[in-house]
Design an enzyme around this catalytic site. Structure first.
Site, mmCIF file in Angstrom:
data_model
loop_
_atom_site.group_PDB
_atom_site.id
_atom_site.type_symbol
_atom_site.label_atom_id
_atom_site.label_comp_id
_atom_site.label_asym_id
_atom_site.label_seq_id
_atom_site.Cartn_x
_atom_site.Cartn_y
_atom_site.Cartn_z
ATOM 1 N N GLU A 44 60.511 85.307 6.306
ATOM 2 C CA GLU A 44 61.052 84.940 5.130
ATOM 3 C C GLU A 44 62.815 85.009 5.507
ATOM 4 O OE1 GLU A 44 61.271 87.897 0.930
ATOM 5 O OE2 GLU A 44 60.827 88.768 2.793
ATOM 6 N N LYS A 113 59.788 82.300 -4.424
ATOM 7 C CA LYS A 113 58.991 83.702 -4.470
ATOM 8 C C LYS A 113 58.942 84.224 -6.052
ATOM 9 C CE LYS A 113 59.347 88.309 -2.347
ATOM 10 N NZ LYS A 113 60.217 89.093 -1.363
ATOM 11 N N CYS A 146 56.151 87.555 1.105
ATOM 12 C CA CYS A 146 56.418 88.984 1.276
ATOM 13 C C CYS A 146 55.691 89.734 0.239
ATOM 14 C CB CYS A 146 57.824 89.248 1.381
ATOM 15 S SG CYS A 146 58.448 90.947 2.111
#
Length: 262
Positions: A44, A113, A146
């Protein structure tokens, strides 16, 4: 095509420029040899680092910016698709993003994200809105970043959309080892898919990263597991295993027929 050769670059979280980080990745590709992998996944926010304070904004660039053009050159040079996390700038909005670049340097996906944990990320980034799905070597692949992958509903959504592989870059701290060791194998098992979980290693800012990047098979078993330091792990994904897993335990069919997915 039933076999896909994948790798995770678990990189040391040292203070580097985006150019230096790409150089480190290239060294690993050079070491393996051109064409050794079909796809390599990085952690990430790989190009900027995660716990780096204002450097996040300083390293931000638009989709297709100079660092990603360099990455496209490397993808073509080493005949390897690259999935690279970076801070994406669009107008005044900053996104925690992942670019997937194909073997010929073409852009396969730009993903932002969707779910941002409270604190630094929630204060810094704008949440994305769209599911990240792309075709690779005849297979449907999903991208989550994540915190996204920690929601069972989101991984199930990707599986119901046809994904047999999920790419999940992360910046997981050492205190959350349960996520890497227990939750990620469960996500793979309950959806009958391959899951690549790519973490940082070492220390950065106030963060001590767990390392332990992992490649998990559709039966929940580990195909490759990293240690605590910088390294590359790899595996060959037999995509027929997805069909076998879903036939043995037809969770997705049951969910679809029950209406629980609607």
């Amino acid at each position: 095509m039933t076999d896909i050769r994948v790798a995770i670059f678990q990189s040391d979280a040292r203070d580097d420029t985006p150019e230096a980080r790409l150089d480190r990745m290239e060294a690993r590709l050079e070491e393996a040899g051109a064409g050794a992998y079909d796809l390599m996944l990085c952690p990430e926010l790989y190009l900027s680092g995660y716990d780096v304070g204002p450097k996040i904004s300083q390293c931000a660039e638009p989709a297709g910016g100079p660092s990603l053009r360099h990455a496209a050159y490397l993808a073509e040079k080493y005949d390897t698709a690259l999935a690279i996390g970076y801070p994406e700038l669009e107008g005044q909005a900053l996104y925690n993003a992942l670019a997937v670049i194909g073997k010929s340097g073409e852009r396969l996906l730009d993903y932002r994200k969707r779910f941002l944990p409270p604190g630094f990320e929630g204060d810094t980034f704008t949440p994305g809105k769209d599911m990240g799905i792309f075709d690779f070597m005849g297979q449907c692949v999903a991208v989550l970043i994540c915190y996204d992958v920690e929601f069972p509903e989101i991984v199930r959504q990707a599986a119901m959309a046809g994904a047999g592989i999920v790419l999940a870059p992360t910046a997981l701290r050492s205190k959350w080892s349960f996520v890497a060791r227990k939750m990620i194998p469960t996500r793979a098992f309950e959806n009958g898919l391959f899951l690549l979980y790519a973490n940082h290693a070492g220390r950065e800012g106030n963060s001590e990263y767990l390392g332990q990047s992992v490649i998990v098979a559709p039966d929940g078993c580990e195909l490759a597991l990293a240690g605590m330091g910088e390294e590359v792990i790899s595996a060959r994904l037999d995509m027929l295993e997805v069909a076998r897993a879903r036939e043995a335990l037809p969770y997705l069919d049951v969910v679809a027929k029950s209406g629980l997915a609607s």
